[in-house]
Design an enzyme around this catalytic site. Structure first.
Site, PDB file in Angstrom:
ATOM      1  CD  GLU A 109     -42.162 133.703  21.991  1.00  0.00           C
ATOM      2  OE1 GLU A 109     -42.143 134.582  21.100  1.00  0.00           O
ATOM      3  OE2 GLU A 109     -41.236 132.883  22.152  1.00  0.00           O
ATOM      4  CB  SER A 380       0.829 103.999  26.579  1.00  0.00           C
ATOM      5  OG  SER A 380       1.483 104.023  27.834  1.00  0.00           O
TER       6      SER A 380
END
Length: 698
Positions: A109, A380
């Site tokens: 940072e 199915s």
């Protein structure tokens, strides 16, 4: 005689120094005045700067912004979740924070934190060069002090006034506090995602330990999160989090903070994370709440900090009664001792509103939402999409017939074969029609159908219905061999229930800020993807699943209203996806690790669906599926598929898209055909809504 400037021999004569100096006097006087003026201006600027700094030094810093509770509400206005972070902000002194976390944070940072006075001029210049090269804001240069000023006192709006205030507060912070004090303030208030503010709260959230106990590997992972919690949190995206950890470790090596061996060892450590959501284990619809937060942040762009402490209100589509019915049905549908999992998603097909969502059996121990898992074969339950394609293409009608017998299919120009089989190798050995095939879930009929219409067209239909999972144009597609999510299946079946109109599923109705201003208003995308007549015919066919001989008949008595749907079973997954005019619901049961299902385990999806549907709609009177124009009902002979004459031994009332009904008549020559008013088939109409439907047809 004229004088010349050259004199004898033509040599050029130089002017005396005094004359030449006089020539430059005006310019020298102007330069002198310029320096005097510049010095005066510089002196005034210094005085102004010192006066400004003195002014800032005498001014107190503003009170930091106070978070406000945000709320999530269901469709009845009841609060189902709150967002507030004060309970999860635990301040500790700098000495109680691991040196590894401090160094990791500085490395990624603000590497020059202890050298600058609040603004890193070198960093700003470097960032400017990078941004100019890319013609975009690829790199920022905010110091820890600038970030602290912004997070403590300001909003995140991108305006010049905000930037000016940030600069002023940055200077004040640097004049008021020491570097260690600024660093301590920063590490105690920075947001680490998932409601955790500060290093101590984050260490507890992610690792279940104090910030002072963090290792190098844990610290490097944690330090990477504040840049973008929704991207770098290991709970959200482990790959992004791991890549950023490696970047931080590499930067620490470059800065001389650690050795390359230390970095390599830390990168290889398998970190142990705490289960996320410990503070949200109880309450209504935890999986739905997580989904709403995800949509708000990732899809709608709501800032995570605003969501956590901005006092916003999220109005959702959740129906509290339906949600309780769903949770009860799942809890009762699987024995408590079983490790089997389940998922249920229910959508109002008329609006696309998500009414209930259960992503698993126990949110406390596992927060994975199986509603969105695209790893399960629908089996199915996918077949209705195939049959709708056949109806739309005009290739088939409800009385199209194929033989139910073992069959080897050839495809890819005869180079490949496919030999499907029915469940338990059960075949009629005779020709059956579409209604019989859907009711009994005949696989041979389904593959014959996809060979007739083409798998590419089936995939196109699936896309129109909202299914975007990968599929390949193979014959096995007819049997649901390509994984889809329960969410996609419920969305697709909702289109059947909504007369062919597909509406984008919606969870958030609107979002308001703390002043009541609307930040977002839902406008679900809607499209007529197939005709109402075709979806009505399909719905009529799918009602047979819950009638005698159908794969869902065992739960038919539990549902006291018209319902259509389809079961689906594979070795590891069991489904029932169905709908009424008011709800389209997908239920999946199975194991997370693809363990094979026993017969009893595979039968648990249907009772969960039936129990939920009836309880969720207990206050809603039963309704018939509305019959659109372009539909006709005629009596047919089930054996031949022809129109049934009065002399036919058996007959069945069948629904067709107008113009596709059979014209050839079975029975004695000249015998009149049966009509919808003929009572000869009344014995076949076993349910009261079938009787009502027949009356409606008349």
């Amino acid at each position: 005689m004229k004088k010349t400037v050259n004199g004898q021999g033509g040599a050029k004569r130089r002017l005396p120094f005094r004359i030449r100096l006089e020539k430059w006097q005006p310019l020298l006087r102007r330069v002198k005045r310029l320096f005097i003026y510049a010095g005066a201006v510089f002196a005034l600027m210094l005085v102004a700067a010192f006066a400004f700094l003195f002014y800032l030094r005498t001014q107190a810093l503003p009170v930091s912004s106070i978070s406000q509770t945000s709320q999530m509400l269901d469709s009845q206005g009841h609060v189902i979740d709150t967002f507030h972070t004060e309970e999860n902000r635990q301040s500790v002194p700098l000495k109680s924070i691991s040196p590894y976390l401090i160094e990791s944070t500085l490395a990624i940072e603000d590497q020059r934190f202890y050298d600058h006075l609040g603004f890193d001029l070198k960093g700003m210049a470097r960032a400017a060069v990078v941004n100019i090269e890319h013609l975009d804001a690829k790199q920022g240069a905010s110091t820890l002090t600038q970030q602290l000023a912004r997070n403590l006192y300001l909003s995140h709006e991108r305006t010049w006034s905000r930037k000016l205030k940030e600069a002023m507060y940055t200077i004040q912070l640097e004049m008021t506090y020491s570097k260690d004090e600024i660093l301590s303030l920063y590490l105690n208030q920075i947001y680490y995602g998932h409601g955790a503010y500060g290093a101590e709260a984050a260490a507890q959230l992610y690792y279940g330990k104090h910030a002072s106990e963090l290792s190098l590997a844990e610290s490097a992972m944690l330090a990477g999160i504040p840049k973008g919690p929704k991207y770098y949190s290991p709970y959200s995206d482990m790959k992004n989090a791991k890549d950023r950890q490696k970047t931080i470790l590499g930067t620490m090596v470059d800065q001389g903070m650690i050795t390359r061996a230390d970095a390599d060892h830390a990168s290889g450590v398998l970190l142990q994370f705490q289960p996320l959501g410990a503070s949200k284990q109880d309450g209504t619809a935890p999986y739905f709440r997580d989904y709403v937060r995800l949509v708000a942040i990732d899809k709608l762009g709501i800032d995570e900090r605003l969501l956590s402490e901005g006092g916003i209100r999220i109005y959702t589509t959740l129906d509290g009664d339906a949600q309780r019915a769903a949770e009860d049905a799942v809890a009762a549908g699987i024995p408590a001792s079983s490790e089997q999992q389940a998922a249920l998603i229910s959508i109002d097909p008329r609006s696309g509103y998500i009414k209930a969502m259960v992503g698993g059996r126990d949110y406390k121990t596992n927060q994975f939402n199986r509603v969105f898992a695209k790893t399960r074969q629908p089996g199915s339950s996918f077949k209705p999409i195939l049959y709708l394609t056949a109806l739309q293409e005009g290739a088939m009608t409800p009385v199209s017939r194929f033989k139910s017998a073992p069959t080897v299919f050839t495809y890819d120009e005869g180079r490949k074969t496919y030999a499907p089989n029915n469940h338990n190798d059960k075949y009629t050995g005779d020709y059956i029609d579409m209604r019989q095939a859907i009711a009994s879930s005949d696989n041979i009929y389904a593959v014959n159908t996809i060979m007739a219409v083409g798998p590419d067209k089936v995939i196109d239909m699936a896309r129109k219905l909202g299914i975007d999972s990968p599929m390949q144009p193979l014959p096995s597609l007819a049997l649901g061999t390509f994984p889809v999510s329960p969410f996609e299946m419920a969305s697709a079946f909702g289109t059947f229930a909504n007369a062919g109109i597909h509406i984008e599923p919606t969870a958030i109705l609107r979002i308001e800020d703390n002043k009541g201003e609307v930040l977002y208003q839902a406008k679900p995308a809607s499209a007529q993807v197939v005709s109402p007549a075709q979806t009505y015919v399909l719905t009529s066919l799918m009602e047979s699943v819950f009638e005698t001989g159908g794969t869902g008949s065992r739960v038919a008595a539990m549902i006291k209203r018209p319902v259509a749907g389809k079961t689906g079973t594979t070795a590891t997954d069991a489904w029932l996806v169905g709908y009424t005019p008011e709800l389209a619901t997908a239920v999946w049961v199975g194991y997370d690790k693809d363990r094979k299902l026993t017969t009893a385990e595979a039968h648990r999806a249907a009772p969960i669906f039936a129990s939920y549907t009836e309880k969720a709609l207990s206050a809603v009177p039963p309704k018939l599926f509305p019959m659109p124009s372009g539909v006709v009902s005629v009596y047919i002979d089930p054996t031949s598929g022809k129109l049934a004459a009065k002399s036919c031994a058996s007959k069945r009332l069948e629904t067709f898209v107008s113009g596709t009904q059979p014209t050839e008549v079975c029975g004695d020559h000249g015998d009149a055909t049966g009509t919808a008013t003929d009572n000869g088939a009344a014995h076949e109409e076993t349910s009261w809504w079938k009787q009502l439907k027949r009356w409606w047809t008349d």
